[in-house]
Design a protein around this motif. Structure first.
Motif, PDB file in Angstrom:
ATOM      1  N   ALA A  14      37.825 -91.177 -57.500  1.00  0.00           N
ATOM      2  CA  ALA A  14      37.767 -91.730 -58.885  1.00  0.00           C
ATOM      3  C   ALA A  14      38.883 -92.658 -58.239  1.00  0.00           C
ATOM      4  O   ALA A  14      39.628 -93.771 -58.555  1.00  0.00           O
ATOM      5  N   HIS A  15      40.155 -91.488 -57.587  1.00  0.00           N
ATOM      6  CA  HIS A  15      41.947 -92.744 -56.908  1.00  0.00           C
ATOM      7  C   HIS A  15      41.302 -94.200 -56.467  1.00  0.00           C
ATOM      8  O   HIS A  15      40.013 -94.296 -55.350  1.00  0.00           O
ATOM      9  N   ARG A  16      41.713 -95.206 -56.629  1.00  0.00           N
ATOM     10  CA  ARG A  16      42.542 -95.922 -56.068  1.00  0.00           C
ATOM     11  C   ARG A  16      43.022 -95.312 -55.074  1.00  0.00           C
ATOM     12  O   ARG A  16      44.451 -95.451 -55.441  1.00  0.00           O
ATOM     13  N   LYS A  17      43.083 -96.148 -54.120  1.00  0.00           N
ATOM     14  CA  LYS A  17      44.707 -96.973 -53.448  1.00  0.00           C
ATOM     15  C   LYS A  17      45.242 -97.728 -54.329  1.00  0.00           C
ATOM     16  O   LYS A  17      44.830 -98.968 -54.651  1.00  0.00           O
ATOM     17  N   TRP A  18      46.793 -97.145 -53.943  1.00  0.00           N
ATOM     18  CA  TRP A  18      47.985 -97.956 -54.625  1.00  0.00           C
ATOM     19  C   TRP A  18      47.454 -99.182 -54.294  1.00  0.00           C
ATOM     20  O   TRP A  18      47.016-100.348 -53.379  1.00  0.00           O
ATOM     21  N   GLY A  19      47.959-100.498 -55.104  1.00  0.00           N
ATOM     22  CA  GLY A  19      47.717-102.034 -55.263  1.00  0.00           C
ATOM     23  C   GLY A  19      46.155-102.645 -55.227  1.00  0.00           C
ATOM     24  O   GLY A  19      45.941-103.928 -54.968  1.00  0.00           O
ATOM     25  N   THR A  20      45.228-101.553 -55.298  1.00  0.00           N
ATOM     26  CA  THR A  20      43.960-102.091 -54.802  1.00  0.00           C
ATOM     27  C   THR A  20      43.325-103.320 -55.713  1.00  0.00           C
ATOM     28  O   THR A  20      43.071-104.194 -56.070  1.00  0.00           O
ATOM     29  N   ARG A  21      43.672-102.670 -57.437  1.00  0.00           N
ATOM     30  CA  ARG A  21      43.203-103.282 -58.948  1.00  0.00           C
ATOM     31  C   ARG A  21      44.076-104.907 -58.818  1.00  0.00           C
ATOM     32  O   ARG A  21      43.293-104.778 -59.320  1.00  0.00           O
ATOM     33  N   SER A  22      44.924-104.626 -58.615  1.00  0.00           N
ATOM     34  CA  SER A  22      46.193-106.111 -58.533  1.00  0.00           C
ATOM     35  C   SER A  22      45.773-106.784 -57.558  1.00  0.00           C
ATOM     36  O   SER A  22      45.978-107.733 -57.798  1.00  0.00           O
ATOM     37  N   GLY A  23      45.236-106.173 -56.014  1.00  0.00           N
ATOM     38  CA  GLY A  23      45.131-107.183 -55.244  1.00  0.00           C
ATOM     39  C   GLY A  23      46.395-107.212 -54.323  1.00  0.00           C
ATOM     40  O   GLY A  23      46.421-107.897 -53.612  1.00  0.00           O
ATOM     41  N   ALA A  24      47.631-106.672 -54.564  1.00  0.00           N
ATOM     42  CA  ALA A  24      48.628-106.839 -53.627  1.00  0.00           C
ATOM     43  C   ALA A  24      48.643-105.820 -52.989  1.00  0.00           C
ATOM     44  O   ALA A  24      49.222-106.172 -51.582  1.00  0.00           O
TER      45      ALA A  24
END
Length: 110
Positions: free
Chosen positions: A58-68
């Motif tokens: 369930a972990h997302r890589k850094w910045g994947t949600r924001s688009g960064a």
């Protein structure tokens, strides 16, 4: 153990689907967990705040949600392409406002 895993999924579901719960800094166990699971947890800890981590998948890589992450990946690809086209590391550092060492890391990253 299957019961514990399903309780974790319940908490995740409640956090995602209930704004009021999602905005809280913690959840009250009595509000979201079955009584028998609370009793089981109380064998190990009572009256303390505990963190229940997300499952690894369930972990997302850094910045994947924001688009960064996507923005940085595109920038890095542009740097690599410019280097292959003949720009020097110094030119790229100046153009992208990055250190020479950072440009080298981007270019030589496999």
């Amino acid at each position: 153990m299957p019961f514990l895993i399903s309780a974790l999924h319940l908490i995740h579901f409640l956090q995602k689907n209930n704004k009021e719960l999602a905005e809280m800094s913690y959840l009250k166990a009595n509000a979201v967990l079955p009584k028998n699971l609370i009793k089981e947890i109380q064998k190990y800890v009572q009256g303390e705040t505990i963190y229940i981590p997300k499952p690894e998948n369930a972990h997302r890589k850094w910045g994947t949600r924001s688009g960064a992450r996507k923005t940085l990946d595109e920038r890095n690809q542009s740097i690599k392409d410019s280097f292959k086209s003949g720009k020097t590391i110094s030119q790229l550092a100046e153009e992208y406002y990055l250190s020479i060492e950072t440009i080298k890391k981007i270019i030589y990253k496999k």
